[in-house]
Enzyme design. Structure first.
Site, PDB file in Angstrom:
ATOM      1  N   CYS A 263       0.826  -1.214   0.000  1.00 23.55           N
ATOM      2  CA  CYS A 263       0.000   0.000   0.000  1.00 23.55           C
ATOM      3  C   CYS A 263       0.863   1.268   0.000  1.00 23.55           C
ATOM      4  O   CYS A 263       2.006   1.253   0.465  1.00 23.55           O
ATOM      5  CB  CYS A 263      -0.937  -0.009   1.208  1.00 23.55           C
ATOM      6  SG  CYS A 263      -2.352  -1.114   0.991  1.00 23.55           S
TER       7      CYS A 263
ATOM      8  N   ASN B  26      11.700  -6.644  -6.126  1.00 24.26           N
ATOM      9  CA  ASN B  26      11.235  -7.564  -5.084  1.00 24.26           C
ATOM     10  C   ASN B  26      12.246  -7.633  -3.932  1.00 24.26           C
ATOM     11  O   ASN B  26      13.456  -7.747  -4.173  1.00 24.26           O
ATOM     12  CB  ASN B  26      11.067  -8.953  -5.717  1.00 24.26           C
ATOM     13  CG  ASN B  26      10.202  -9.877  -4.881  1.00 24.26           C
ATOM     14  OD1 ASN B  26      10.363  -9.955  -3.666  1.00 24.26           O
ATOM     15  ND2 ASN B  26       9.279 -10.568  -5.527  1.00 24.26           N
ATOM     16  N   ASP B  27      11.745  -7.540  -2.705  1.00 24.90           N
ATOM     17  CA  ASP B  27      12.638  -7.581  -1.549  1.00 24.90           C
ATOM     18  C   ASP B  27      13.215  -8.991  -1.336  1.00 24.90           C
ATOM     19  O   ASP B  27      14.220  -9.161  -0.653  1.00 24.90           O
ATOM     20  CB  ASP B  27      11.894  -7.112  -0.293  1.00 24.90           C
ATOM     21  CG  ASP B  27      11.422  -5.659  -0.427  1.00 24.90           C
ATOM     22  OD1 ASP B  27      12.136  -4.862  -1.064  1.00 24.90           O
ATOM     23  OD2 ASP B  27      10.330  -5.338   0.076  1.00 24.90           O
TER      24      ASP B  27
ATOM     25  N   ASN C 265      -0.193 -13.322 -10.553  1.00 17.44           N
ATOM     26  CA  ASN C 265      -0.841 -14.385  -9.781  1.00 17.44           C
ATOM     27  C   ASN C 265      -1.956 -13.725  -9.002  1.00 17.44           C
ATOM     28  O   ASN C 265      -1.708 -12.895  -8.142  1.00 17.44           O
ATOM     29  CB  ASN C 265       0.133 -15.017  -8.786  1.00 17.44           C
ATOM     30  CG  ASN C 265       1.219 -15.812  -9.470  1.00 17.44           C
ATOM     31  OD1 ASN C 265       0.989 -16.407 -10.513  1.00 17.44           O
ATOM     32  ND2 ASN C 265       2.406 -15.825  -8.880  1.00 17.44           N
TER      33      ASN C 265
ATOM     34  N   HIS D 133      -3.237  -7.142  -2.480  1.00 19.89           N
ATOM     35  CA  HIS D 133      -3.257  -5.853  -3.181  1.00 19.89           C
ATOM     36  C   HIS D 133      -3.018  -6.101  -4.677  1.00 19.89           C
ATOM     37  O   HIS D 133      -2.074  -6.802  -5.036  1.00 19.89           O
ATOM     38  CB  HIS D 133      -2.169  -4.929  -2.615  1.00 19.89           C
ATOM     39  CG  HIS D 133      -2.248  -3.538  -3.155  1.00 19.89           C
ATOM     40  ND1 HIS D 133      -2.866  -2.516  -2.472  1.00 19.89           N
ATOM     41  CD2 HIS D 133      -1.822  -3.009  -4.330  1.00 19.89           C
ATOM     42  CE1 HIS D 133      -2.790  -1.411  -3.205  1.00 19.89           C
ATOM     43  NE2 HIS D 133      -2.168  -1.689  -4.330  1.00 19.89           N
TER      44      HIS D 133
ATOM     45  N   HIS E 285      -1.645  -6.504  -7.991  1.00 21.73           N
ATOM     46  CA  HIS E 285      -0.281  -6.303  -8.477  1.00 21.73           C
ATOM     47  C   HIS E 285       0.108  -7.424  -9.429  1.00 21.73           C
ATOM     48  O   HIS E 285      -0.555  -8.456  -9.488  1.00 21.73           O
ATOM     49  CB  HIS E 285       0.701  -6.267  -7.309  1.00 21.73           C
ATOM     50  CG  HIS E 285       0.943  -7.603  -6.657  1.00 21.73           C
ATOM     51  ND1 HIS E 285       0.008  -8.230  -5.850  1.00 21.73           N
ATOM     52  CD2 HIS E 285       2.000  -8.448  -6.697  1.00 21.73           C
ATOM     53  CE1 HIS E 285       0.494  -9.383  -5.425  1.00 21.73           C
ATOM     54  NE2 HIS E 285       1.695  -9.550  -5.926  1.00 21.73           N
TER      55      HIS E 285
ATOM     56  N   LYS F  33     -10.135 -27.273 -10.133  1.00 18.32           N
ATOM     57  CA  LYS F  33      -9.545 -28.433 -10.779  1.00 18.32           C
ATOM     58  C   LYS F  33      -8.145 -28.631 -10.209  1.00 18.32           C
ATOM     59  O   LYS F  33      -7.380 -27.676 -10.072  1.00 18.32           O
ATOM     60  CB  LYS F  33      -9.468 -28.186 -12.280  1.00 18.32           C
ATOM     61  CG  LYS F  33      -8.715 -29.246 -13.057  1.00 18.32           C
ATOM     62  CD  LYS F  33      -9.429 -30.577 -13.057  1.00 18.32           C
ATOM     63  CE  LYS F  33      -8.628 -31.641 -13.791  1.00 18.32           C
ATOM     64  NZ  LYS F  33      -9.257 -32.974 -13.619  1.00 18.32           N
TER      65      LYS F  33
ATOM     66  N   GLU G 274      -2.316 -36.268 -14.028  1.00 21.94           N
ATOM     67  CA  GLU G 274      -1.837 -35.112 -14.788  1.00 21.94           C
ATOM     68  C   GLU G 274      -0.314 -34.974 -14.669  1.00 21.94           C
ATOM     69  O   GLU G 274       0.365 -34.672 -15.644  1.00 21.94           O
ATOM     70  CB  GLU G 274      -2.524 -33.837 -14.290  1.00 21.94           C
ATOM     71  CG  GLU G 274      -4.019 -33.761 -14.646  1.00 21.94           C
ATOM     72  CD  GLU G 274      -4.914 -34.582 -13.735  1.00 21.94           C
ATOM     73  OE1 GLU G 274      -4.391 -35.216 -12.792  1.00 21.94           O
ATOM     74  OE2 GLU G 274      -6.135 -34.604 -13.966  1.00 21.94           O
TER      75      GLU G 274
HETATM   76  O1  LIG Z   1     -10.127 -39.109  -9.243  1.00 19.05           O
HETATM   77  P1  LIG Z   1     -10.219 -38.163  -8.108  1.00 19.05           P
HETATM   78  O2  LIG Z   1      -9.386 -38.544  -6.924  1.00 19.05           O
HETATM   79  O3  LIG Z   1     -11.641 -37.820  -7.732  1.00 19.05           O
HETATM   80  O4  LIG Z   1      -9.609 -36.802  -8.681  1.00 19.05           O
HETATM   81  C1  LIG Z   1      -8.295 -36.370  -8.525  1.00 19.05           C
HETATM   82  O5  LIG Z   1      -7.374 -37.113  -9.317  1.00 19.05           O
HETATM   83  C2  LIG Z   1      -7.543 -37.022 -10.740  1.00 19.05           C
HETATM   84  C3  LIG Z   1      -6.414 -37.762 -11.404  1.00 19.05           C
HETATM   85  O6  LIG Z   1      -5.153 -37.220 -11.083  1.00 19.05           O
HETATM   86  C4  LIG Z   1      -7.597 -35.568 -11.213  1.00 19.05           C
HETATM   87  O7  LIG Z   1      -7.971 -35.537 -12.567  1.00 19.05           O
HETATM   88  C5  LIG Z   1      -8.592 -34.748 -10.392  1.00 19.05           C
HETATM   89  O8  LIG Z   1      -8.526 -33.390 -10.770  1.00 19.05           O
HETATM   90  C6  LIG Z   1      -8.272 -34.907  -8.917  1.00 19.05           C
HETATM   91  O9  LIG Z   1      -9.169 -34.173  -8.118  1.00 19.05           O
HETATM   92  O1  LIG Z   2       6.319 -14.059  -5.545  1.00 17.10           O
HETATM   93  P1  LIG Z   2       5.156 -14.494  -4.712  1.00 17.10           P
HETATM   94  O2  LIG Z   2       3.850 -13.888  -5.158  1.00 17.10           O
HETATM   95  O3  LIG Z   2       5.393 -14.323  -3.241  1.00 17.10           O
HETATM   96  O4  LIG Z   2       5.063 -16.068  -4.946  1.00 17.10           O
HETATM   97  C1  LIG Z   2       4.238 -16.687  -5.868  1.00 17.10           C
HETATM   98  O5  LIG Z   2       4.682 -16.528  -7.213  1.00 17.10           O
HETATM   99  C2  LIG Z   2       5.949 -17.084  -7.545  1.00 17.10           C
HETATM  100  C3  LIG Z   2       6.181 -16.915  -9.021  1.00 17.10           C
HETATM  101  O6  LIG Z   2       5.200 -17.586  -9.796  1.00 17.10           O
HETATM  102  C4  LIG Z   2       6.046 -18.557  -7.133  1.00 17.10           C
HETATM  103  O7  LIG Z   2       7.363 -19.000  -7.283  1.00 17.10           O
HETATM  104  C5  LIG Z   2       5.609 -18.769  -5.685  1.00 17.10           C
HETATM  105  O8  LIG Z   2       5.574 -20.158  -5.397  1.00 17.10           O
HETATM  106  C6  LIG Z   2       4.224 -18.161  -5.497  1.00 17.10           C
HETATM  107  O9  LIG Z   2       3.779 -18.322  -4.175  1.00 17.10           O
END
Ligand SMILES: O=P(O)(O)O[C@H]1O[C@H](CO)[C@@H](O)[C@H](O)[C@H]1O
Ligand SMILES: O=P(O)(O)O[C@H]1O[C@H](CO)[C@@H](O)[C@H](O)[C@H]1O
Lengths: 350, 350
Positions: A55, A77-78, A153, A164, A166, A314, A320
């Site tokens: 802020c 970034n700090d 993010n 905030h 960003h 998801k 996956e």
């Molecule tokens: O099959 P489950 O345990 O309900 O579901 C979980 O595992 C799956 C396989 O990795 C994923 O696709 C789902 O997103 C996850 O929630």
């Molecule tokens: O930099 P942040 O917002 O504290 O951190 C976030 O973004 C980063 C960059 O994608 C990731 O590495 C961190 O795991 C995530 O928590």
């Protein structure tokens, strides 16, 4: 023999930017869920929080005091992941133990002085100042760095550690894995077809009209045919722009309008401050600035995790991680939902 | 000139199984965290929950009643991502719109009749029945399917939708993206060196002794040099076993002991039921059964998300999704922590 119905029959789809295949299983939307529930983020932060290091006027952990900024505010970034001056690891000829030097910098960029002003509730003019700052930062960093990554993010579900509004800008002395892979696929396509993959893709989506979310004179928003995340979108330049720093004033104005509309649709979908990670990709910079930029088309990608509601996301886990990404609704179904969603009035203003 | 110190200076490392580079930033462990906190899962479930569709004797959503099973119990997922008989999508010669047929099956496998018996608190004999069942399922499915994926999602943080100890087995009519990439890298290495990549890797890690977590006559557990997840491990056969169905009785016995020890270390690390996704990879099956298996070494990979405590995880979001995976402690630091952790007595039994 049964006819193939994409909304009923699982199949895989190729992502031509990465060479990876996504498994699409629309019949799976029906399964019951008794797993983790997210805490939906509402648009109800106070304008100002004296304990929030992003802020205006607040003293950050390292003792530095933020200015009383009026629009955007950028600082290093700090706790940066990438530092400017670090030595290189010793070189090794063992293919199983390969390390390389990585230099860079990490900046944080606040969008607006008020903590409750997320992009969908900012005015197009305010969003324009964000885009202008992206371009300023990009121009500054592209001289020295091979890859400049602007990314946001948003929301605790996407690892955002400060609410905030960003984004971050990380710049690297080398091509990271994802852009490297994309660069390779874009150049292979260009060598073969003489056109940019995403320019062709835009033209085809405009004809097919099955996955369009927003059509704008300068920009197209689609749920890509190969989308992995439930409501993933790509925001693509329609004018063969290759890097964010090459946008015209009109393109910037229209981009502000599109970003407002897309993020409003996202928030309205499940009536929450919709979490996502987004980032910009365009032609590489630094020592690669003079390579042919024509295989590239400037685009942003949005990866939002929510699947069924503000609290059910998801997960990309076992199958996956070990095999391939799997999604539970088709890209066309997701595009339909987003296209029909109100993109003008944010749910919190009703 | 500064000397390179891997625990201080960021650098990238190559994963030779995927060709991807990971960014290692150990100085980043110090940054403050005010983002999402996980709800730590404790080992405190009741033995039996009449409303849990995975418990013995319970009637599932589709009306089927589970048997009063005594050890493991396998059934076809009531909401499978992969079905046996689905038509193929029409073929297309447009490189931007490529779809393919995907056939398969999805099974659920309960580890134990009691909901509170997770792997670390099972006896080695009970864990053996789990491994025996993995092998039985693998043998059954490998005849027909090109890829048989045994995987476990443990804990709500890893998308597990039911807390009763179980894993899943998804079998596919095709090579999914990840195994396909790995297969390619393993075969390239084999063509060049005449040895299996992971056999060589095991031999080298046994000499270097920097990343070993557990050493067992038949198995090695290491935090791989290229680990992405904070406490990622690989459990690798030391005996050039190529597929899970080729394990000897002694190797199975020793595997049960290693799994108990590794999961006990994990739970003890942050005194919680440690979430992870794990899965087995070995030589492909089905129509690929007769290809040369020698480039492959049987191994399991564990991807656990927790970083600093039972409630603070690592997020792979903006930079990771757009550019490359980034980790906050070195593989050697993670291996040290796990090696020193008690692997005999589970914290809940103290
Ligand atoms: O099959 P489950 O345990 O309900 O579901 C979980 O595992 C799956 C396989 O990795 C994923 O696709 C789902 O997103 C996850 O929630
Ligand atoms: O930099 P942040 O917002 O504290 O951190 C976030 O973004 C980063 C960059 O994608 C990731 O590495 C961190 O795991 C995530 O928590």
């Amino acid at each position: 023999k049964m006819d193939f119905v994409p909304t009923e029959h699982q199949h895989t789809r190729l992502n031509p930017l990465t060479g990876q295949w996504v498994l699409v299983c629309p019949h799976r939307m029906q399964r019951p869920w008794s797993g983790q529930e997210e805490t939906p983020q509402k648009n109800d932060l106070p304008e100002f929080d004296p304990s929030n290091p992003l802020c205006p006027g607040v003293v950050r952990g390292n003792g530095e005091k933020n200015p009383i900024y009026q629009s955007t505010f950028v600082f290093t970034n700090d706790f940066p992941a990438l530092l400017e001056n670090v030595p290189a690891p010793p070189s090794s000829d063992d293919p199983l133990f390969q390390a390389r030097q990585a230099r860079g910098t990490c900046r944080v960029m606040c969008f607006h002085p008020k903590s409750n002003k997320t992009l969908p509730v900012m005015t197009p003019k305010e969003i324009r100042t964000v885009i202008d700052e992206w371009i300023r930062q990009f121009k500054d960093l592209m001289v020295k760095y091979t890859w400049v990554q602007i990314f946001e993010n948003k929301g605790a579900a996407m690892g955002c550690s400060n609410p905030h509004p960003h984004c971050q800008i990380w710049a690297c002395s080398y091509m990271p894995t994802e852009p490297q892979t994309k660069d390779q696929h874009l150049r292979e396509y260009y060598a073969k077809h003489g056109t940019a993959l995403l320019d062709d893709y835009v033209a085809k989506e405009l004809v097919k009209k099955e996955r369009i979310v927003i059509e704008n004179p300068d920009w197209l928003v689609v749920v890509p045919y190969w989308a992995a995340w439930p409501f993933e979108t790509m925001l693509i330049s329609r004018n063969k722009v290759r890097r964010i720093c090459d946008l015209s004033q009109q393109e910037i104005n229209n981009l502000a309008v599109v970003i407002k509309e897309l993020t409003t649709k996202y928030d309205n979908l499940f009536k929450c401050s919709f979490p996502y990670s987004m980032g910009w990709h365009g032609a590489p910079t630094g020592d690669l600035t003079d390579e042919d930029v024509n295989p590239w088309t400037l685009h942003a990608t949005y990866y939002p995790p929510l699947l069924r509601s503000a609290s059910i996301r998801k997960f990309f886990v076992g199958f996956e991680l070990m095999c391939q990404t799997q999604r539970d609704l088709t890209a066309e179904q997701a595009a339909d939902r987003l296209r029909q969603m109100d993109g003008r009035t944010h749910y919190s203003l009703h």
